[in-house]
Design a protein around this motif. Structure first.
Motif, PDB file in Angstrom:
ATOM      1  N   THR A 285      32.373  46.787   7.863  1.00 25.45           N
ATOM      2  CA  THR A 285      33.571  46.040   7.463  1.00 25.45           C
ATOM      3  C   THR A 285      34.750  46.320   8.387  1.00 25.45           C
ATOM      4  O   THR A 285      35.497  45.411   8.767  1.00 25.45           O
ATOM      5  CB  THR A 285      33.950  46.405   6.016  1.00 25.45           C
ATOM      6  OG1 THR A 285      32.844  46.115   5.159  1.00 25.45           O
ATOM      7  CG2 THR A 285      35.174  45.621   5.552  1.00 25.45           C
ATOM      8  N   THR A 286      34.931  47.599   8.756  1.00 27.43           N
ATOM      9  CA  THR A 286      36.122  47.988   9.530  1.00 27.43           C
ATOM     10  C   THR A 286      35.898  47.969  11.028  1.00 27.43           C
ATOM     11  O   THR A 286      36.863  47.899  11.801  1.00 27.43           O
ATOM     12  CB  THR A 286      36.557  49.405   9.131  1.00 27.43           C
ATOM     13  OG1 THR A 286      35.521  50.342   9.498  1.00 27.43           O
ATOM     14  CG2 THR A 286      36.821  49.492   7.641  1.00 27.43           C
ATOM     15  N   HIS A 304      39.068  48.162   0.437  1.00 27.48           N
ATOM     16  CA  HIS A 304      38.551  46.853   0.840  1.00 27.48           C
ATOM     17  C   HIS A 304      38.114  46.037  -0.374  1.00 27.48           C
ATOM     18  O   HIS A 304      38.298  44.812  -0.392  1.00 27.48           O
ATOM     19  CB  HIS A 304      37.399  47.029   1.826  1.00 27.48           C
ATOM     20  CG  HIS A 304      37.844  47.429   3.192  1.00 27.48           C
ATOM     21  ND1 HIS A 304      38.308  46.536   4.129  1.00 27.48           N
ATOM     22  CD2 HIS A 304      37.939  48.650   3.769  1.00 27.48           C
ATOM     23  CE1 HIS A 304      38.652  47.169   5.230  1.00 27.48           C
ATOM     24  NE2 HIS A 304      38.435  48.459   5.051  1.00 27.48           N
TER      25      HIS A 304
END
Length: 752
Positions: A285-286, A304
């Motif tokens: 995700t990051t 998130h």
């Protein structure tokens, strides 16, 4: 009709009406139509079981699913690697044809991979992809038991027998079993009934639990149907962390297409399946390597998740002014929604109305927030659980609501069901087992708001999740100035408990402090209970003081109403004698024990059927105290009389008095040894071991610790006679037992 279909002969018409309740389940309509018309054939029953009652847990995720919902075990987002040893063990267990019915308890903390392991095994059994001899696709009907669906077969009794009517071998998994005592009991009783009737083929039942809980020990002790069957493996080691965690993490990163420069292994975290999967998802995700500690990984992942919640809120037309309400709402659903406690979106909206920020919002607004939770973390039965991953769910509920405790203390308590409270304290208990200080404020706020309801929920939950929850509740109760404890609450505590023993002592003391206007009988009972509770937590001096007070009260009661309270007086004297002896006050202990024996002898002469057990117990106590004072002949005489009484009692009622006979034999062996009668001591010790071995085989969780005591005693007797090798063997067996069988606290009794 062949014998495998014998279950169909028990009034199958009972399936017709309740089967209409299945119509709301996707894919069941055709089957329900057949069942409702009474057209019930073996193939229909097989379909009911294989397609609906034993669910295939594997599902394809919704195409637009975002965030941690992708990590729900049923979606198998991360490859399940490096568990070959566990899989082989279970396959061998399934293949074993020597036992038609066998049951296992699989334990391990949140995120360990228990559920996923069972999903993999169920999948292989259903697909016939196993290479182990004797296992083929046609043999096995495997799945997770749909208890919600079974419960909807209302009007049919016993409904839990239905799965055992299917043809073929059965592999049944029940998750979160520690919180489903009623369902576990019904399932195991139905399995035993089918087994004893000769119905069906091989049956394997797996109970998944986060903790090797007292609930299972109590179940085996209290349900006589299970005793002596040798079917239930109670002492199963917790599932180990992921072997070769770096290789597993690399595979998880590959599954999430993590960039090469973000795949650094977070080497300071536990090698748990769930946590490593979250770390890989976070890296994807990051675009960065995840933090190296568990709390930071969970908080970053939760950050998130909150973004997904807010984005979904905007998509549903909810204004920015409600963002805090959205966060609190999904955290509340996560806290209160475990295991079907929030059965559908409407129930979720009703729960949200209990939150101060949402109490005045309209139903449509609350439904939109409920749908966010349901859509991001979908459940196949329509339940609304919020962040359903155990580790991340614990973090979400604790972190968000601890920062907003006013949302908890301001809850409209009447809108929170008892099942939802059990859910809340289950999550709090899981968190307490890992980090008690973090969950302490949230637990305190829940207790402040729900008071006695909270404590009754904790009574239910703590034995399932560990003593840390009970200990935190004890700290809250001790610090709370406003909360008044009722005697009814105290008397609702389980008598034997490890998880609640600290809480039990605190609550009993508070109830006693609040009992100034109560009857003498009530204060005597509370004081006696307090003595036991204090003894269970090692506060012997305080326990002795409470025992003295209870004795004084029972003397007054027995003087006023001897026919009613003289037995209680004798019991209190026995307790005091044991307490005095434990603290080295042996002369006073002897005087007290002799008074107890005299009273019990009078009672037994007047009503032998009622009070002979009291006399036998008192004689055992007296024998021990006489021995401590070196009066060995008198001690032997008392011990022999106790054994003679218990032999008669055990012959008449073996299930009630055989354990007491073993205690008295153990004591008699010691008394004989003290007087140099070594051969007689050995013979008596061997008899005690034989009895306790039978008891431990029938009810291991209750009597295995006692077997260790008798084995240790036997080792001493053998050593005294120079039989050193046999003595060593007995001693080693005792040590091995003690390493795995802690003894829960119990009421004062004759020393063993």
């Amino acid at each position: 009709m062949n014998t495998r279909g014998a279950l169909l002969t028990w009034d199958i018409s009972r399936l017709a009406e309740p089967a209409r309740a299945l119509a709301t389940f996707a894919g069941a309509n055709e089957l329900v139509g057949l069942l409702s018309k009474g057209v019930v054939e073996q193939s229909h029953l097989n379909r009911l079981v294989s397609d609906h009652l034993l669910r295939d847990p594997r599902l394809a995720p919704p195409v637009d699913l975002m965030g941690a919902g992708r990590l729900l075990p049923r979606y198998q987002a991360v490859p399940f690697l490096l568990r070959e040893a566990e899989e082989r063990d279970f396959l061998d267990w399934c293949r074993d044809s020597s036992k038609k019915l066998a049951i296992r308890l699989v334990t391990g903390g949140s995120g360990r991979g228990k559920t996923r392991l069972m999903i993999e095994l169920v999948g292989k059994l259903r697909d016939g992809a196993l290479v182990a001899p004797g296992l083929t696709r046609s043999n096995w009907v495997a799945g997770f038991l749909a208890t919600d669906l079974l419960e909807r077969l209302g009007g049919m009794h016993p409904r839990y027998e239905v799965p055992f009517g299917a043809r073929g071998d059965l592999f049944i998994v029940l998750d979160y079993a520690e919180n489903k005592r009623r369902e576990v009991t019904a399932l195991l009783k139905a399995a035993l009934a089918a087994h004893d009737a000769g119905r069906g083929d091989r049956v394997r039942i797996v109970l998944i639990a986060r903790h090797n809980a007292e609930v299972f020990q109590d179940l085996m002790r209290q349900e006589s149907e299970f005793a002596g069957r040798g079917l239930i493996q109670m002492h199963v080691d917790p599932l180990a962390p992921v072997p070769e965690p770096q290789n597993f993490y690399a595979a998880a990163c590959e599954a999430f297409s993590v960039a090469d420069d973000a795949r650094a292994y977070p080497d300071k975290i536990n090698a748990d399946f769930g946590l490593l999967s979250i770390a890989a998802m976070l890296a994807a995700t990051t675009g960065d390597a995840p933090p190296s500690n568990q709390t930071a990984i969970l908080e970053d992942a939760l950050s998130h998740e909150r973004r997904y919640w807010i984005a979904a809120a905007r998509a549903k037309g909810l204004p920015e002014a409600l963002d805090e309400a959205v966060l609190e709402g999904i955290a509340a659903v996560t806290l209160f929604g475990l295991q079907g406690a929030i059965p559908d979106i409407t129930a979720a909206a009703e729960l949200l109305a209990a939150l101060p920020r949402l109490a005045d919002q309209d139903m449509n607004t609350r439904l939109k927030i409920a749908k966010i939770a349901a859509e991001l973390y979908p459940h196949p039965a329509g339940h609304v659980e919020g962040v359903a991953l155990d580790l991340l769910g614990d973090q979400a509920a604790t972190s968000i609501l601890t920062a907003r405790l006013e949302a908890v203390t301001g809850l409209r308590s009447e809108q929170v069901t008892d099942a939802q409270l059990v859910s809340a304290f289950t999550r709090a208990g899981w968190m307490a087992a890992r980090d008690g200080d973090t969950v302490r404020p949230l637990l305190g706020a829940l207790c402040d708001r729900f008071g006695e309801r909270a404590l009754r929920a904790i009574f239910d939950v703590a034995p399932n999740v560990g003593h840390q929850l009970g200990d935190l509740a004890a700290d809250w109760a001790l610090a709370s100035k406003e909360f008044t404890v009722s005697a009814d609450l105290v008397f609702g505590l389980p008598e034997r408990t490890v998880a609640l023993r600290k809480l039990a002592a605190v609550l009993t003391r508070k109830a006693l402090e609040a009992s100034s206007g109560a009857t003498t009988e009530m204060r005597a009972a509370l004081t006696n209970d307090l003595a036991y509770r204090l003894s269970a937590i090692g506060q012997r001096e305080a326990a002795l003081e409470a025992t003295h007070e209870a004795l004084a009260l029972y003397r007054d009661l027995a003087e006023a109403r001897p026919e009613t309270f003289t037995p209680d007086l004798a019991g209190s004297l026995n307790n005091l004698a044991n307490g005095l002896s434990d603290l080295g006050q042996r002369e006073a202990a002897l005087e007290t024990a002799q008074e107890a024996v005299a009273i019990c002898r009078d009672l037994a002469e007047a009503r032998p059927e009622a009070f002979t057990p009291n006399l036998a117990m008192s004689l055992n106590n007296l024998a021990n105290i006489l021995s401590d004072l070196g009066q060995h002949e008198a001690a032997l005489e008392a011990a022999q009389e106790a054994v003679a009484l218990y032999r008669d009692l055990a012959e008449a009622r073996p299930e009630a008095f055989t354990p007491d006979l073993a205690i008295s034999l153990n004591n008699l062996a010691n008394r004989l040894s003290n007087l140099g009668q070594r051969e007689a001591a050995l013979e008596t010790a061997q008899e005690a071991v034989a009895i306790r071995r039978d008891l431990a085989e029938a009810r291991p969780e209750a009597f295995t610790p006692d077997l260790a005591i008798s084995l240790n005693n036997l080792a001493n007797r053998l050593s005294n006679l120079g039989q050193r090798e046999a003595a060593l063997e007995a001693a080693q067996e005792a040590v091995a037992i003690r390493a795995t069988s802690p003894r829960p606290g119990r009421r004062p009794s004759p020393r063993t």
